[in-house]
Design a protein around this motif. Structure first.
Motif, PDB file in Angstrom:
ATOM      1  N   ASP A  22     -29.687   8.383  24.670  1.00 27.04           N
ATOM      2  CA  ASP A  22     -28.508   8.019  23.887  1.00 27.04           C
ATOM      3  C   ASP A  22     -28.857   8.048  22.395  1.00 27.04           C
ATOM      4  O   ASP A  22     -29.996   8.271  22.018  1.00 27.04           O
ATOM      5  CB  ASP A  22     -28.021   6.622  24.281  1.00 27.04           C
ATOM      6  CG  ASP A  22     -27.596   6.536  25.737  1.00 27.04           C
ATOM      7  OD1 ASP A  22     -27.265   7.577  26.337  1.00 27.04           O
ATOM      8  OD2 ASP A  22     -27.605   5.420  26.279  1.00 27.04           O
ATOM      9  N   TYR A  48     -18.572   1.524  22.221  1.00 20.72           N
ATOM     10  CA  TYR A  48     -19.437   2.673  22.424  1.00 20.72           C
ATOM     11  C   TYR A  48     -18.599   3.904  22.724  1.00 20.72           C
ATOM     12  O   TYR A  48     -17.461   3.810  23.189  1.00 20.72           O
ATOM     13  CB  TYR A  48     -20.448   2.421  23.552  1.00 20.72           C
ATOM     14  CG  TYR A  48     -19.837   2.226  24.918  1.00 20.72           C
ATOM     15  CD1 TYR A  48     -19.606   3.304  25.758  1.00 20.72           C
ATOM     16  CD2 TYR A  48     -19.487   0.953  25.372  1.00 20.72           C
ATOM     17  CE1 TYR A  48     -19.039   3.124  27.017  1.00 20.72           C
ATOM     18  CE2 TYR A  48     -18.930   0.766  26.623  1.00 20.72           C
ATOM     19  CZ  TYR A  48     -18.705   1.855  27.440  1.00 20.72           C
ATOM     20  OH  TYR A  48     -18.139   1.682  28.678  1.00 20.72           O
ATOM     21  N   TYR A 138     -22.584   2.856  19.218  1.00 18.35           N
ATOM     22  CA  TYR A 138     -23.525   3.346  20.239  1.00 18.35           C
ATOM     23  C   TYR A 138     -22.907   4.554  20.930  1.00 18.35           C
ATOM     24  O   TYR A 138     -21.716   4.559  21.247  1.00 18.35           O
ATOM     25  CB  TYR A 138     -23.811   2.234  21.267  1.00 18.35           C
ATOM     26  CG  TYR A 138     -24.988   2.533  22.157  1.00 18.35           C
ATOM     27  CD1 TYR A 138     -26.245   2.018  21.882  1.00 18.35           C
ATOM     28  CD2 TYR A 138     -24.858   3.349  23.276  1.00 18.35           C
ATOM     29  CE1 TYR A 138     -27.341   2.305  22.695  1.00 18.35           C
ATOM     30  CE2 TYR A 138     -25.942   3.654  24.080  1.00 18.35           C
ATOM     31  CZ  TYR A 138     -27.182   3.117  23.782  1.00 18.35           C
ATOM     32  OH  TYR A 138     -28.265   3.416  24.576  1.00 18.35           O
ATOM     33  N   HIS A 139     -23.729   5.573  21.175  1.00 18.14           N
ATOM     34  CA  HIS A 139     -23.259   6.802  21.826  1.00 18.14           C
ATOM     35  C   HIS A 139     -24.002   6.983  23.152  1.00 18.14           C
ATOM     36  O   HIS A 139     -25.200   7.247  23.168  1.00 18.14           O
ATOM     37  CB  HIS A 139     -23.472   8.001  20.903  1.00 18.14           C
ATOM     38  CG  HIS A 139     -22.666   7.901  19.646  1.00 18.14           C
ATOM     39  ND1 HIS A 139     -21.443   8.513  19.503  1.00 18.14           N
ATOM     40  CD2 HIS A 139     -22.891   7.212  18.499  1.00 18.14           C
ATOM     41  CE1 HIS A 139     -20.949   8.226  18.305  1.00 18.14           C
ATOM     42  NE2 HIS A 139     -21.814   7.450  17.673  1.00 18.14           N
ATOM     43  N   TYR A 140     -23.260   6.801  24.219  1.00 15.38           N
ATOM     44  CA  TYR A 140     -23.787   6.873  25.586  1.00 15.38           C
ATOM     45  C   TYR A 140     -23.581   8.284  26.115  1.00 15.38           C
ATOM     46  O   TYR A 140     -22.448   8.716  26.323  1.00 15.38           O
ATOM     47  CB  TYR A 140     -23.052   5.832  26.438  1.00 15.38           C
ATOM     48  CG  TYR A 140     -23.334   5.860  27.909  1.00 15.38           C
ATOM     49  CD1 TYR A 140     -24.617   6.006  28.406  1.00 15.38           C
ATOM     50  CD2 TYR A 140     -22.291   5.687  28.823  1.00 15.38           C
ATOM     51  CE1 TYR A 140     -24.855   6.005  29.781  1.00 15.38           C
ATOM     52  CE2 TYR A 140     -22.521   5.670  30.187  1.00 15.38           C
ATOM     53  CZ  TYR A 140     -23.805   5.838  30.657  1.00 15.38           C
ATOM     54  OH  TYR A 140     -24.056   5.833  32.009  1.00 15.38           O
ATOM     55  N   ARG A 141     -24.667   8.983  26.314  1.00 14.11           N
ATOM     56  CA  ARG A 141     -24.585  10.363  26.813  1.00 14.11           C
ATOM     57  C   ARG A 141     -24.545  10.368  28.335  1.00 14.11           C
ATOM     58  O   ARG A 141     -25.420   9.807  28.993  1.00 14.11           O
ATOM     59  CB  ARG A 141     -25.777  11.167  26.314  1.00 14.11           C
ATOM     60  CG  ARG A 141     -25.726  11.411  24.828  1.00 14.11           C
ATOM     61  CD  ARG A 141     -26.847  12.300  24.383  1.00 14.11           C
ATOM     62  NE  ARG A 141     -26.754  12.498  22.943  1.00 14.11           N
ATOM     63  CZ  ARG A 141     -27.713  13.034  22.220  1.00 14.11           C
ATOM     64  NH1 ARG A 141     -28.828  13.439  22.787  1.00 14.11           N
ATOM     65  NH2 ARG A 141     -27.566  13.176  20.935  1.00 14.11           N
TER      66      ARG A 141
END
Length: 193
Positions: A22, A48, A138-141
């Motif tokens: 992430d 996020y 926050y960047h949740y891949r």
């Protein structure tokens, strides 16, 4: 185990967990820290962005608008009922709260696939104040072919163990009756998914 080692090694005032695949906005720590200090919060949760690698699409959470200014019990009830996820990674935790209550993540052979929810529930119960940042910092891949997105053989058994552990935890902390219905809903929902 890695997160637990991180907790033991930490010396700062707050702790954050960021998964390796992430990414966070450049001012993630600063914005979360400023919110914690301004509100004297033990726990800060930010929005996020869930980024789907296979399709290029992004969905942004609505946690802050749903829970900011409302009792933390609402978040906990919704956590049990699956309306909010128990991720540990879009949160900033006051280290003294973690240390005082000896919060740790269960190891893989103890509890698998639901260790974030285990930790998130306990930190939420122990937090004196919870604050929210209304920005997707926050960047949740999400990779649809990843282990987390695929069939997890032990997930059902882990859910049963989590139910029992949560029931004992709530009983020990004098709040089982407050969350009994939602806890029972969790096990019914977990068993039918």
């Amino acid at each position: 185990a890695v997160r637990n080692r991180g907790i033991e090694a930490a010396r700062g005032e707050f702790i954050a967990f960021i998964d390796a695949d992430d990414w966070v906005e450049p001012d993630y720590c600063l914005r979360m820290y400023e919110k914690a200090k301004a509100d004297q919060a033990d726990l800060v949760i930010c929005e996020y962005a869930a980024e789907f690698a296979d399709t290029g699409k992004t969905a942004v959470s609505t946690i802050a608008s749903a829970y900011a200014g409302r009792p933390k019990q609402l978040y906990l009830k919704d956590l049990f009922e699956g309306r909010v996820s128990g991720f540990s990674w879009n949160k900033l935790y006051k280290r003294t709260m973690i240390e005082h209550h000896q919060l740790r993540f269960p190891l893989r052979d103890e509890l698998e696939h639901v260790e974030d929810q285990y930790f998130s529930l306990r930190s939420h119960v122990f937090a004196g104040a919870v604050s929210y940042v209304d920005q997707p910092l926050y960047h949740y891949r999400i990779h649809l072919t990843s282990i987390v997105q695929s069939y997890q053989k032990k997930l059902f058994d882990s859910g049963l163990v989590l139910y029992r552990l949560n029931e004992a935890f709530l009983r020990e902390n004098g709040c089982l009756q407050e969350y009994r219905q939602e806890l029972d809903f969790f096990i019914v929902q977990h068993g039918t998914v």
